[in-house]
Design a protein around this motif. Structure first.
Motif, PDB file in Angstrom:
ATOM      1  N   PHE A  61       0.832  -1.206   0.000  1.00 15.47           N
ATOM      2  CA  PHE A  61       0.000   0.000   0.000  1.00 15.47           C
ATOM      3  C   PHE A  61       0.869   1.260   0.000  1.00 15.47           C
ATOM      4  O   PHE A  61       0.641   2.206  -0.772  1.00 15.47           O
ATOM      5  CB  PHE A  61      -0.911  -0.001   1.215  1.00 15.47           C
ATOM      6  CG  PHE A  61      -1.619   1.307   1.454  1.00 15.47           C
ATOM      7  CD1 PHE A  61      -2.681   1.697   0.659  1.00 15.47           C
ATOM      8  CD2 PHE A  61      -1.204   2.146   2.475  1.00 15.47           C
ATOM      9  CE1 PHE A  61      -3.318   2.904   0.878  1.00 15.47           C
ATOM     10  CE2 PHE A  61      -1.839   3.355   2.705  1.00 15.47           C
ATOM     11  CZ  PHE A  61      -2.905   3.732   1.905  1.00 15.47           C
ATOM     12  N   ALA A  62       1.888   1.262   0.847  1.00 15.33           N
ATOM     13  CA  ALA A  62       2.769   2.432   0.938  1.00 15.33           C
ATOM     14  C   ALA A  62       3.554   2.645  -0.349  1.00 15.33           C
ATOM     15  O   ALA A  62       3.838   3.792  -0.724  1.00 15.33           O
ATOM     16  CB  ALA A  62       3.720   2.261   2.118  1.00 15.33           C
ATOM     17  N   MET A  63       3.909   1.577  -1.040  1.00 16.09           N
ATOM     18  CA  MET A  63       4.614   1.730  -2.311  1.00 16.09           C
ATOM     19  C   MET A  63       3.760   2.481  -3.322  1.00 16.09           C
ATOM     20  O   MET A  63       4.254   3.333  -4.071  1.00 16.09           O
ATOM     21  CB  MET A  63       5.012   0.355  -2.851  1.00 16.09           C
ATOM     22  CG  MET A  63       6.167  -0.289  -2.088  1.00 16.09           C
ATOM     23  SD  MET A  63       6.444  -2.023  -2.515  1.00 16.09           S
ATOM     24  CE  MET A  63       6.978  -1.860  -4.212  1.00 16.09           C
ATOM     25  N   GLY A  64       2.452   2.179  -3.331  1.00 25.24           N
ATOM     26  CA  GLY A  64       1.564   2.917  -4.210  1.00 25.24           C
ATOM     27  C   GLY A  64       1.488   4.387  -3.845  1.00 25.24           C
ATOM     28  O   GLY A  64       1.537   5.276  -4.715  1.00 25.24           O
ATOM     29  N   MET A  65       1.409   4.658  -2.538  1.00 27.52           N
ATOM     30  CA  MET A  65       1.370   6.045  -2.089  1.00 27.52           C
ATOM     31  C   MET A  65       2.685   6.768  -2.404  1.00 27.52           C
ATOM     32  O   MET A  65       2.690   7.943  -2.785  1.00 27.52           O
ATOM     33  CB  MET A  65       1.099   6.092  -0.586  1.00 27.52           C
ATOM     34  CG  MET A  65      -0.246   5.519  -0.157  1.00 27.52           C
ATOM     35  SD  MET A  65      -1.666   6.416  -0.846  1.00 27.52           S
ATOM     36  CE  MET A  65      -2.111   5.343  -2.232  1.00 27.52           C
ATOM     37  N   GLY A  66       3.784   6.046  -2.258  1.00 22.12           N
ATOM     38  CA  GLY A  66       5.083   6.638  -2.556  1.00 22.12           C
ATOM     39  C   GLY A  66       5.236   6.972  -4.025  1.00 22.12           C
ATOM     40  O   GLY A  66       5.820   8.004  -4.385  1.00 22.12           O
ATOM     41  N   SER A  67       4.710   6.109  -4.891  1.00 22.30           N
ATOM     42  CA  SER A  67       4.774   6.380  -6.329  1.00 22.30           C
ATOM     43  C   SER A  67       3.998   7.645  -6.681  1.00 22.30           C
ATOM     44  O   SER A  67       4.456   8.475  -7.485  1.00 22.30           O
ATOM     45  CB  SER A  67       4.220   5.182  -7.104  1.00 22.30           C
ATOM     46  OG  SER A  67       5.042   4.050  -6.930  1.00 22.30           O
ATOM     47  N   LEU A  68       2.823   7.789  -6.087  1.00 22.78           N
ATOM     48  CA  LEU A  68       2.043   9.009  -6.340  1.00 22.78           C
ATOM     49  C   LEU A  68       2.758  10.243  -5.807  1.00 22.78           C
ATOM     50  O   LEU A  68       2.794  11.298  -6.464  1.00 22.78           O
ATOM     51  CB  LEU A  68       0.661   8.880  -5.688  1.00 22.78           C
ATOM     52  CG  LEU A  68      -0.320   7.902  -6.338  1.00 22.78           C
ATOM     53  CD1 LEU A  68      -1.588   7.798  -5.509  1.00 22.78           C
ATOM     54  CD2 LEU A  68      -0.649   8.344  -7.761  1.00 22.78           C
ATOM     55  N   ALA A  69       3.332  10.109  -4.614  1.00 24.64           N
ATOM     56  CA  ALA A  69       4.013  11.252  -4.008  1.00 24.64           C
ATOM     57  C   ALA A  69       5.243  11.668  -4.799  1.00 24.64           C
ATOM     58  O   ALA A  69       5.686  12.828  -4.712  1.00 24.64           O
ATOM     59  CB  ALA A  69       4.401  10.922  -2.572  1.00 24.64           C
ATOM     60  N   ALA A  70       5.799  10.762  -5.601  1.00 26.99           N
ATOM     61  CA  ALA A  70       7.015  11.073  -6.354  1.00 26.99           C
ATOM     62  C   ALA A  70       6.739  11.838  -7.643  1.00 26.99           C
ATOM     63  O   ALA A  70       7.695  12.321  -8.276  1.00 26.99           O
ATOM     64  CB  ALA A  70       7.766   9.781  -6.676  1.00 26.99           C
ATOM     65  N   LYS A  71       5.493  11.969  -8.040  1.00 24.26           N
ATOM     66  CA  LYS A  71       5.196  12.639  -9.316  1.00 24.26           C
ATOM     67  C   LYS A  71       5.766  14.053  -9.396  1.00 24.26           C
ATOM     68  O   LYS A  71       6.443  14.406 -10.370  1.00 24.26           O
ATOM     69  CB  LYS A  71       3.690  12.632  -9.567  1.00 24.26           C
ATOM     70  CG  LYS A  71       3.144  11.240  -9.875  1.00 24.26           C
ATOM     71  CD  LYS A  71       1.628  11.220  -9.936  1.00 24.26           C
ATOM     72  CE  LYS A  71       1.115  11.985 -11.136  1.00 24.26           C
ATOM     73  NZ  LYS A  71      -0.364  11.863 -11.254  1.00 24.26           N
ATOM     74  N   PRO A  72       5.552  14.892  -8.379  1.00 26.54           N
ATOM     75  CA  PRO A  72       6.131  16.249  -8.491  1.00 26.54           C
ATOM     76  C   PRO A  72       7.647  16.284  -8.354  1.00 26.54           C
ATOM     77  O   PRO A  72       8.270  17.308  -8.658  1.00 26.54           O
ATOM     78  CB  PRO A  72       5.460  17.008  -7.337  1.00 26.54           C
ATOM     79  CG  PRO A  72       5.050  15.957  -6.357  1.00 26.54           C
ATOM     80  CD  PRO A  72       4.689  14.769  -7.195  1.00 26.54           C
ATOM     81  N   LEU A  73       8.250  15.182  -7.890  1.00 30.26           N
ATOM     82  CA  LEU A  73       9.700  15.154  -7.715  1.00 30.26           C
ATOM     83  C   LEU A  73      10.438  14.887  -9.019  1.00 30.26           C
ATOM     84  O   LEU A  73      11.666  15.020  -9.077  1.00 30.26           O
ATOM     85  CB  LEU A  73      10.092  14.077  -6.695  1.00 30.26           C
ATOM     86  CG  LEU A  73       9.478  14.177  -5.296  1.00 30.26           C
ATOM     87  CD1 LEU A  73       9.943  13.012  -4.430  1.00 30.26           C
ATOM     88  CD2 LEU A  73       9.851  15.498  -4.641  1.00 30.26           C
ATOM     89  N   GLN A  74       9.716  14.520 -10.069  1.00 32.85           N
ATOM     90  CA  GLN A  74      10.375  14.145 -11.312  1.00 32.85           C
ATOM     91  C   GLN A  74      11.025  15.334 -12.017  1.00 32.85           C
ATOM     92  O   GLN A  74      11.891  15.154 -12.876  1.00 32.85           O
ATOM     93  CB  GLN A  74       9.364  13.478 -12.247  1.00 32.85           C
ATOM     94  CG  GLN A  74       8.846  12.144 -11.710  1.00 32.85           C
ATOM     95  CD  GLN A  74       7.781  11.536 -12.600  1.00 32.85           C
ATOM     96  OE1 GLN A  74       7.963  11.428 -13.803  1.00 32.85           O
ATOM     97  NE2 GLN A  74       6.659  11.157 -12.005  1.00 32.85           N
ATOM     98  N   ARG A  75      10.635  16.565 -11.659  1.00 35.55           N
ATOM     99  CA  ARG A  75      11.253  17.740 -12.274  1.00 35.55           C
ATOM    100  C   ARG A  75      12.734  17.825 -11.915  1.00 35.55           C
ATOM    101  O   ARG A  75      13.538  18.323 -12.679  1.00 35.55           O
ATOM    102  CB  ARG A  75      10.517  19.010 -11.838  1.00 35.55           C
ATOM    103  CG  ARG A  75       9.119  19.140 -12.430  1.00 35.55           C
ATOM    104  CD  ARG A  75       8.552  20.514 -12.179  1.00 35.55           C
ATOM    105  NE  ARG A  75       8.387  20.781 -10.749  1.00 35.55           N
ATOM    106  CZ  ARG A  75       7.290  20.475 -10.057  1.00 35.55           C
ATOM    107  NH1 ARG A  75       6.262  19.911 -10.662  1.00 35.55           N
ATOM    108  NH2 ARG A  75       7.213  20.733  -8.761  1.00 35.55           N
ATOM    109  N   ARG A  76      13.081  17.359 -10.709  1.00 37.21           N
ATOM    110  CA  ARG A  76      14.488  17.294 -10.285  1.00 37.21           C
ATOM    111  C   ARG A  76      14.771  15.848  -9.879  1.00 37.21           C
ATOM    112  O   ARG A  76      15.071  15.554  -8.724  1.00 37.21           O
ATOM    113  CB  ARG A  76      14.751  18.269  -9.151  1.00 37.21           C
ATOM    114  CG  ARG A  76      14.404  19.711  -9.462  1.00 37.21           C
ATOM    115  CD  ARG A  76      15.002  20.657  -8.438  1.00 37.21           C
ATOM    116  NE  ARG A  76      16.470  20.697  -8.550  1.00 37.21           N
ATOM    117  CZ  ARG A  76      17.251  21.348  -7.676  1.00 37.21           C
ATOM    118  NH1 ARG A  76      16.711  21.973  -6.641  1.00 37.21           N
ATOM    119  NH2 ARG A  76      18.569  21.347  -7.839  1.00 37.21           N
TER     120      ARG A  76
END
Length: 520
Positions: A61-76
């Motif tokens: 479950f947390a892996m799914g949440m972590g993937s979503l949370a990483a979306k804005p981090l892709q700029r850097r």
């Protein structure tokens, strides 16, 4: 063309290989963290199914949440990946230590387990989107091919991590230091990817930040590694009332031996704990072992089989009979046998029974050994840990007792330690019913062992319930004919009740044992 691509220039193939190798390493580290949490929980509480289910469910479950949370981090992506790996190395590397401390000092095991599993899972989940972004910046390709490359490296890494944990890390470093070592490897791999492949695209300030953060993580893990032994010893003093004189984590369990100061002129109390569960106290273990062994020996006993009891105490009682010609002792954990053979206090307690020339010690799983066993035994002593964990529940099944019956001589007997009819009456009744379901006639009995409380046994034979009698070669310290006759009488509120047997397909005994013992 992006800045990262420009920086990599014509070196895209080596860069892709390096990034995929880093993915492999990070995946191996992630699975080690997961397995370490499950193993530590099993050592502390014993219920491996519940531990595994909770850790896996929370982490996925947390892996799914972590993937979503990483979306804005892709700029850097590069800098974000470095931050994620540093945090994962720190949290994952210290996870087992934090879980152990929370269990020993704060009694916050479950909140800690869930919180740590969620944090590790979220950070692992954030890796994949960032790694995908970095992979595409090296050389753009269609999404399907990029995902195939990335997940292939990830899954192969998970395979290596899963195999390295039980066969390399645990034997060489143990759980605490093994997790810290993997955390250090994780931190180095993350920094190497960012600084080695994408360093030219980062500012000098960012490169310094990545390097400083990595060094800080390595320093924390190094200090924790050096001090882990002190933390373990201090934590054990919280968990055990008496001083710990021996402690080790074998491939199967956590083994602790304690020794109290003698009371006045009396003997010290030597206690053995496996995964935190008391196995015996030297002050009253003779009550348990006399009640376990001598009724089954009141019949033919030239060839005897002992399943469990690697401490040699049941074996000591068996060897009191001069008519015993051969004993086979089957014990799963060689570390228990080694301790019972070399620790002076245990050797004195078991009379050196494990090195008696009539004894053959076999290190094996009792269920597996019985499936391949040949020959017959006149008496079988089943002295196995309580069925409160998945690994031991199979040893209290109809199938297991059917295997025991196969190795019994036609006039042979078997005795089973069956837990407490007072603290776990439904479990006791289930074990009795399970023995009978294998075609054995059985008679229950119970005695008082102060360290355990009211403790029960089942004596059985192929031809029907055997007589509950004893004929020892010399008077015993506790068990007499009168005590044994009384042992067959149960109070009205604890009489064995009709029960369904426990089987491999439906391990009722596990559910009953965990639910009944949870109240105490």
């Amino acid at each position: 063309m992006s800045t990262d691509v420009a920086a990599l220039g014509t070196y895209s193939r080596p860069a892709r290989t390096g990034l995929l190798f880093a993915t492999f390493v990070c995946a191996a580290c992630g699975l080690v963290y997961e397995l370490a949490l499950i193993a530590q929980g099993s050592y502390l509480l014993g219920d491996s199914v519940t531990q595994t289910s909770v850790v896996l469910a929370v982490m996925v479950f947390a892996m799914g949440m972590g993937s979503l949370a990483a979306k804005p981090l892709q700029r850097r992506a590069a800098l974000s990946f470095a931050a994620v790996e540093a945090a994962l190395a720190l949290v994952g590397g210290l996870a087992v230590l934090a879980l152990y401390v929370s269990f020993a000092w704060w009694d916050l095991y479950w909140p800690s387990l869930i919180g740590i599993a969620f944090a590790v899972g979220a950070l692992i989940g954030a890796e994949i989107p960032l790694l995908m972004t970095l992979l595409q910046r090296i050389r753009r390709q269609d999404a399907g091919s990029a995902a195939a490359d990335l997940f292939a490296a990830d899954y192969v890494g998970a395979l290596v991590g899963g195999l390295a944990f039980p066969f390399l890390l645990l034997p060489l470093l143990g759980q605490l230091r093994g997790a810290m070592t993997v955390g250090a490897l994780n931190a180095i791999a993350g920094a190497a990817v960012v600084l080695g492949l994408f360093g030219a695209a980062l500012s000098r300030r960012d490169r310094l930040a990545v390097g400083a953060a990595t060094l800080a993580v390595l320093a924390v893990l190094g200090v924790a590694f050096a001090g882990s032994g002190v933390v373990q010893r201090t934590a054990r003093s919280q968990l055990y009332a008496d001083p710990v004189v021996h402690a080790e984590t074998s491939a199967y369990q956590n083994i602790v031996l304690t020794r109290s100061a003698p009371l006045s002129a009396g003997a010290p109390d030597i206690r053995l704990f496996l995964n935190g569960d008391l196995q015996f106290s030297s002050l009253d273990e003779y009550r348990y072992h006399e009640a376990l062994v001598h009724p089954v020996m009141d019949g033919p006993h030239e060839r005897v089989l002992v399943l469990g009891g690697g401490d040699g105490l049941a074996l000591r009682e068996v060897l009191r009979y001069p008519g015993v010609q051969q004993v086979v002792e089957v014990e799963l954990d060689p570390a228990v046998v080694q301790l019972a053979r070399t620790e002076p206090a245990l050797v004195e307690l078991n009379d050196g029974s494990l090195d008696d020339p009539r004894v053959r010690v076999v290190v094996d799983d009792a269920f597996r050994w019985l499936r391949d066993a040949t020959g017959e035994f006149d008496a079988v002593v089943v002295d196995l840990p309580d069925p409160d964990a998945t690994a031991t529940a199979k040893l209290y099944s109809t199938e297991f007792y059917a295997l025991v019956r196969e190795v019994l001589a036609p006039d042979g007997r078997v005795v089973v330690q069956a837990g407490s009819p007072y603290f776990a009456p439904r479990t006791f009744s289930c074990i009795l019913a399970t023995v009978r379901s294998a075609g054995l006639g059985a008679v229950p009995y119970h005695v008082t062992v102060p360290s355990f409380g009211d403790w029960g046994f089942v004596l059985a034979a192929p031809g029907g319930p055997p007589p509950l009698t004893i004929d020892p070669p010399a008077p015993l310290r506790f068990l007499t004919d009168e005590v044994l006759r009384a042992a067959a009488v149960f109070p009205a509120d604890r009489e064995p009740q009709p029960s369904e047997p426990s089987t491999l397909d439906d391990p009722r005994v596990l559910r009953l044992a965990t639910s009944e013992w949870r109240r105490y």
